[in-house]
Motif scaffolding. Structure first.
Motif, PDB file in Angstrom:
ATOM      1  N   LEU A   1       9.603   9.085   1.463  1.00  0.00           N
ATOM      2  CA  LEU A   1       9.578   7.816   1.789  1.00  0.00           C
ATOM      3  C   LEU A   1      10.128   8.148   3.711  1.00  0.00           C
ATOM      4  O   LEU A   1       9.573   8.060   4.467  1.00  0.00           O
ATOM      5  CB  LEU A   1       9.253   6.911   2.121  1.00  0.00           C
ATOM      6  CG  LEU A   1       7.808   6.605   0.970  1.00  0.00           C
ATOM      7  CD1 LEU A   1       8.149   5.410  -0.064  1.00  0.00           C
ATOM      8  CD2 LEU A   1       6.618   6.716   1.657  1.00  0.00           C
ATOM      9  N   GLU A   2      11.838   8.780   3.680  1.00  0.00           N
ATOM     10  CA  GLU A   2      12.475   7.936   4.504  1.00  0.00           C
ATOM     11  C   GLU A   2      12.837   9.380   5.784  1.00  0.00           C
ATOM     12  O   GLU A   2      13.341   9.529   6.701  1.00  0.00           O
ATOM     13  CB  GLU A   2      13.847   7.516   4.604  1.00  0.00           C
ATOM     14  CG  GLU A   2      13.777   5.883   3.997  1.00  0.00           C
ATOM     15  CD  GLU A   2      13.210   5.739   5.448  1.00  0.00           C
ATOM     16  OE1 GLU A   2      12.977   4.920   5.720  1.00  0.00           O
ATOM     17  OE2 GLU A   2      12.809   3.830   4.442  1.00  0.00           O
TER      18      GLU A   2
ATOM     19  N   ILE B   1       0.876  -1.385   0.014  1.00  0.00           N
ATOM     20  CA  ILE B   1      -0.301  -0.029   0.000  1.00  0.00           C
ATOM     21  C   ILE B   1       0.531   1.182  -0.081  1.00  0.00           C
ATOM     22  O   ILE B   1       0.830   2.771  -0.732  1.00  0.00           O
ATOM     23  CB  ILE B   1      -0.531   0.137   1.249  1.00  0.00           C
ATOM     24  CG1 ILE B   1      -2.114  -1.627   0.646  1.00  0.00           C
ATOM     25  CG2 ILE B   1      -1.763   1.115   1.117  1.00  0.00           C
ATOM     26  CD1 ILE B   1      -2.752  -1.505   2.214  1.00  0.00           C
ATOM     27  N   ILE B   2       2.045   0.972   1.049  1.00  0.00           N
ATOM     28  CA  ILE B   2       2.371   2.768   0.931  1.00  0.00           C
ATOM     29  C   ILE B   2       3.014   2.372  -0.372  1.00  0.00           C
ATOM     30  O   ILE B   2       3.404   3.625  -1.254  1.00  0.00           O
ATOM     31  CB  ILE B   2       4.061   2.271   1.666  1.00  0.00           C
ATOM     32  CG1 ILE B   2       3.128   1.981   3.547  1.00  0.00           C
ATOM     33  CG2 ILE B   2       4.861   3.775   2.172  1.00  0.00           C
ATOM     34  CD1 ILE B   2       3.943   1.388   4.192  1.00  0.00           C
ATOM     35  N   LYS B   3       3.660   1.531  -1.188  1.00  0.00           N
ATOM     36  CA  LYS B   3       4.300   1.753  -2.414  1.00  0.00           C
ATOM     37  C   LYS B   3       3.813   2.473  -3.605  1.00  0.00           C
ATOM     38  O   LYS B   3       3.415   3.032  -4.372  1.00  0.00           O
ATOM     39  CB  LYS B   3       4.720   0.441  -2.835  1.00  0.00           C
ATOM     40  CG  LYS B   3       5.419   0.023  -4.265  1.00  0.00           C
ATOM     41  CD  LYS B   3       6.452  -1.198  -4.806  1.00  0.00           C
ATOM     42  CE  LYS B   3       7.490  -0.958  -5.616  1.00  0.00           C
ATOM     43  NZ  LYS B   3       7.124  -1.616  -7.309  1.00  0.00           N
ATOM     44  N   ASP B   4       1.790   1.405  -4.123  1.00  0.00           N
ATOM     45  CA  ASP B   4       1.711   1.821  -4.192  1.00  0.00           C
ATOM     46  C   ASP B   4       0.701   3.739  -4.221  1.00  0.00           C
ATOM     47  O   ASP B   4       1.372   4.286  -4.898  1.00  0.00           O
ATOM     48  CB  ASP B   4       0.068   1.048  -4.234  1.00  0.00           C
ATOM     49  CG  ASP B   4      -1.164   1.702  -5.290  1.00  0.00           C
ATOM     50  OD1 ASP B   4      -2.224   2.060  -4.453  1.00  0.00           O
ATOM     51  OD2 ASP B   4      -0.954   2.558  -6.521  1.00  0.00           O
ATOM     52  N   VAL B   5       0.859   4.337  -3.103  1.00  0.00           N
ATOM     53  CA  VAL B   5       0.623   5.333  -2.366  1.00  0.00           C
ATOM     54  C   VAL B   5       1.748   6.443  -3.018  1.00  0.00           C
ATOM     55  O   VAL B   5       1.248   7.790  -3.957  1.00  0.00           O
ATOM     56  CB  VAL B   5      -0.412   4.948  -1.173  1.00  0.00           C
ATOM     57  CG1 VAL B   5      -0.146   6.758  -0.719  1.00  0.00           C
ATOM     58  CG2 VAL B   5      -1.626   4.905  -1.013  1.00  0.00           C
ATOM     59  N   SER B   6       2.498   5.994  -3.001  1.00  0.00           N
ATOM     60  CA  SER B   6       3.682   6.962  -2.495  1.00  0.00           C
ATOM     61  C   SER B   6       4.407   6.598  -4.251  1.00  0.00           C
ATOM     62  O   SER B   6       4.419   8.315  -4.878  1.00  0.00           O
ATOM     63  CB  SER B   6       5.145   6.850  -1.590  1.00  0.00           C
ATOM     64  OG  SER B   6       5.187   5.093  -2.484  1.00  0.00           O
ATOM     65  N   GLU B   7       3.807   6.056  -4.754  1.00  0.00           N
ATOM     66  CA  GLU B   7       4.329   5.962  -6.270  1.00  0.00           C
ATOM     67  C   GLU B   7       3.082   6.869  -7.231  1.00  0.00           C
ATOM     68  O   GLU B   7       3.327   7.525  -8.417  1.00  0.00           O
ATOM     69  CB  GLU B   7       4.067   5.104  -7.122  1.00  0.00           C
ATOM     70  CG  GLU B   7       5.958   3.979  -7.001  1.00  0.00           C
ATOM     71  CD  GLU B   7       5.896   2.381  -7.361  1.00  0.00           C
ATOM     72  OE1 GLU B   7       6.823   2.186  -7.064  1.00  0.00           O
ATOM     73  OE2 GLU B   7       4.836   2.175  -7.560  1.00  0.00           O
ATOM     74  N   PHE B   8       1.899   6.753  -6.384  1.00  0.00           N
ATOM     75  CA  PHE B   8       0.469   7.362  -7.470  1.00  0.00           C
ATOM     76  C   PHE B   8       0.920   8.506  -7.489  1.00  0.00           C
ATOM     77  O   PHE B   8       0.825   9.827  -7.954  1.00  0.00           O
ATOM     78  CB  PHE B   8      -0.534   6.679  -6.741  1.00  0.00           C
ATOM     79  CG  PHE B   8      -1.550   7.242  -7.593  1.00  0.00           C
ATOM     80  CD1 PHE B   8      -2.354   8.783  -7.035  1.00  0.00           C
ATOM     81  CD2 PHE B   8      -2.500   7.318  -8.598  1.00  0.00           C
ATOM     82  CE1 PHE B   8      -3.120   9.241  -7.160  1.00  0.00           C
ATOM     83  CE2 PHE B   8      -3.708   7.736  -9.153  1.00  0.00           C
ATOM     84  CZ  PHE B   8      -3.696   8.981  -8.281  1.00  0.00           C
ATOM     85  N   LEU B   9       1.424   9.852  -6.009  1.00  0.00           N
ATOM     86  CA  LEU B   9       1.285  10.718  -6.016  1.00  0.00           C
ATOM     87  C   LEU B   9       2.791  11.401  -6.145  1.00  0.00           C
ATOM     88  O   LEU B   9       3.079  12.072  -5.378  1.00  0.00           O
ATOM     89  CB  LEU B   9       1.176  11.092  -4.215  1.00  0.00           C
ATOM     90  CG  LEU B   9      -0.107  10.883  -3.844  1.00  0.00           C
ATOM     91  CD1 LEU B   9      -0.631  10.576  -2.168  1.00  0.00           C
ATOM     92  CD2 LEU B   9      -1.348  11.847  -4.590  1.00  0.00           C
TER      93      LEU B   9
END
Lengths: 246, 221
Positions: B134-135, B120-128
Motif C-alpha cells: 500500500l505505501e 474499502i482500501i483495507k478490505d480490497v488489499s486484504e482480499f487480494l
C-alpha cells in the motif's frame, strides 16, 4: 532521475507540515531578495544553514549541490569582472574593476546561496506528493498541480522508455559516430520518445476517466498543524522579521 | 428475466476509414453473465472494450449501457464508475504517488467519505493480499504486483460489471489463484478478453471468438 533524494527522514524538519514549510520558504524568499545589506544576507545564510542542520541532510550530497550552484555564480563573477575590464580598457586603456561590480557579485552570491540552501532544507525535505497536496490546500488550481505532479511521475517513466530504446539500439550493434546516420538515429529516438509520451498521456487520461475523474484531484490524507509547527513558524518568522528590521 | 447491462447494436468502427474493424456488430452482456472473448491479435478485442467505455467513437450504431443509449461524453462519464475496466497495461491505472492513494482515487471521486474509503482500501488489499504494497510507489512493483494493484483500484469502486483486458498476462500461478478467487467471490458480471484458453474455460460460462468483426460462439449457449 530522483528529485526526492532528501524527502524522507525523521528529523524535525521532515516532520513539519509541508504547508508551513512552503509558506516559510515563500516569506524567506521575499525577505532575502529585497534585502540590500550584507549583514542581513549573512544572517539569512545562517538561517538557511540552521535549517539544513536541523534537517540532518548528508554533508557530502549538500556540498556537491553547493559546488554545482556556485559554478553558476563563478560564471557570473567572470562575466561581471570581464565586463568591467573590457569597459575600462575601451574607455581609458586601463584595467579597473569597479567596487560596485564586486558589491553586485557578492550580493547575488549571498542571495543565491541563501535561497538555494533554504530550498534544500524546506522544500526538498518534502515528498513531491506532499508538495502537490500542500499546493492544493493553498487553492492552487488542481489541474496545474496535477500537471506538475504527473510531469515528474512520467519523467521517470520516459527515462525508463529512453533506456529501453537505447538497449534496442545496442542489440542492433549501433555505435554513435559523427555522421548523418547517427544524427538520424538520434532523431528517430527523440521522435519515438515524443510519440510514446503522447500515447502514455492518452492512456493515462483514459485510466483516470475510467475511475471517475472529473477534473479534481481528490486527497486521501489531510495535513494537520501540530504545536511544533506553530512554534517553528513563530520562531522562524520572528527571526526573519528581526533580520528585516536590521 | 436477466437484464441487459451492455448492448451494442449495428456498430461500425474503423481506425483508418479504409478497413472497418467492426461492421454492423452486435453484442449483449446480461446481468450475472460470465463471458470470455478471444481472437487473433489485432482482431479488435481491446477496441471493443474502449468502445463500451466511450473512449472511442463509433462511425455508426448504438451503445446501450444499463438500458440507456450512450453517445455523449457526459453520458459515458455518468456510467463509467459502474463498469470496472482493467487495462491490459496496469501502469495506465496506477498514477498516484502510492498504491493506497491509487486505490482511494476512484471512491474519492465518487464522493465517498474518507473513513469509508479507508475501510474499502483495507478490505480490497486484504482480499487480494497486497496490504504490504500500500505505501509503495508503482515504480517499485513487479509486473504481477502491478496487475493486482490495478485490479484493486477498480474493485474499490464496486462496479456492477467488470471488463478485464488480458488479466493473466505476466501473472504466475499464485497471482492467478488470487484472480480466480476474485472472479468467484466478488465479480458477478464480467467480460474477459484473453488469449489464455485454460483461464477462460475455467472462469467463463460462454466464450466468443472475434474474427473479422464478427462474433462466433466458441463455448456455451
Amino acid at each position: 532521475m530522483h528529485l526526492e533524494e532528501f524527502a524522507y527522514g525523521q528529523s524535525l524538519i521532515h516532520r513539519l507540515d509541508p504547508r508551513g514549510k512552503i509558506l516559510l520558504f515563500l516569506i524567506f524568499s521575499i525577505f532575502c531578495v529585497i534585502c540590500s545589506s550584507y549583514k542581513g544576507l549573512l544572517l539569512y545564510n545562517i538561517f538557511s544553514v540552521s535549517i539544513l542542520f536541523l534537517a540532518k541532510l548528508p554533508l557530502k550530497a549538500l556540498i556537491k549541490r553547493l559546488v554545482f550552484i556556485n559554478l553558476f555564480n563563478l560564471f557570473l563573477w567572470i562575466s561581471l569582472v570581464l565586463g568591467d575590464l573590457i569597459d575600462s580598457f575601451y574607455r581609458a586603456h586601463i584595467l579597473i574593476i569597479k567596487p560596485e561590480t564586486i558589491k553586485l557579485g557578492l550580493m547575488i552570491t549571498l542571495k543565491s546561496n541563501a535561497l538555494f540552501l533554504c530550498a534544500l532544507g524546506l522544500v526538498s525535505t518534502t515528498s513531491l506528493s506532499s508538495l502537490a497536496h500542500a499546493l492544493i490546500h493553498f487553492k492552487i488550481p488542481s489541474k496545474l498541480v496535477l500537471i506538475f505532479f504527473l510531469s515528474y511521475r512520467y519523467f521517470s517513466l520516459l527515462h525508463h522508455e529512453y533506456d529501453k530504446l537505447k538497449m534496442a539500439l545496442k542489440t542492433k550493434a549501433f555505435r554513435p559516430k559523427t555522421d548523418f546516420k547517427t544524427y538520424r538515429t538520434y532523431a528517430y529516438l527523440l521522435g519515438m520518445l515524443i510519440l510514446k509520451s503522447l500515447t502514455k498521456a492518452e492512456d493515462l487520461y483514459r485510466g483516470m476517466l475510467a475511475r471517475g475523474y472529473r477534473g479534481n484531484y481528490p486527497l486521501l490524507n489531510h495535513f494537520h498543524f501540530h504545536p511544533m509547527d506553530y512554534l517553528f513558524l513563530f520562531i522562524s518568522l520572528a527571526y526573519l522579521f528581526l533580520i528585516f528590521l536590521v | 428475466m436477466p437484464k441487459k447491462v451492455i448492448e451494442i447494436k449495428d456498430l461500425t468502427f474503423s481506425y483508418d476509414n479504409v478497413r472497418p474493424l467492426f461492421e454492423n456488430f452486435n453484442f449483449s452482456l446480461y446481468e450475472n453473465e460470465k463471458v470470455g472473448l478471444k481472437g487473433k491479435t489485432g482482431a479488435g478485442k481491446t477496441t471493443l472494450l474502449y468502445l463500451i467505455m466511450g473512449f472511442l467513437k463509433p462511425k455508426s450504431g448504438e451503445i446501450i449501457l444499463f438500458n440507456k443509449p450512450r453517445k455523449k461524453e457526459e453520458e459515458f462519464a455518468e456510467i463509467r464508475p459502474k463498469i470496472g475496466l482493467l487495462f491490459q497495461d496496469p501502469e495506465i491505472q496506477l498514477f498516484c504517488p502510492t498504491i493506497k492513494e491509487d486505490i482511494a482515487f476512484g471512491p474519492l471521486n465518487l464522493g465517498i467519505k474518507r473513513e469509508e474509503v479507508l475501510e474499502i482500501i483495507k478490505d480490497v488489499s486484504e482480499f487480494l493480499g497486497i496490504s504490504h504494497l500500500l505505501e509503495r510507489s508503482v515504480l517499485q512493483l513487479s509486473g504481477g504486483e502491478k496487475k493486482l494493484c490495478a485490479l484493486a483500484t477498480i474493485m474499490a469502486m464496486k462496479p456492477l460489471v467488470y471488463l478485464l483486458d488480458e488479466p493473466t498476462t505476466g501473472l504466475d500461478e499464485v497471482y492467478k489463484e488470487k484472480l480466480y478467487k476474485f472472479l468467484k467471490e466478488r465479480a458477478k458480471t464480467y467480460l474477459i478478453v484473453s488469449h489464455d484458453e485454460e483461464f477462460l474455460n475455467k472462469t467463463c460460462e460462454k466464450i466468443y471468438y472475434l474474427e473479422e468483426g464478427k462474433l462466433k460462439l466458441w463455448k456455451g449457449s
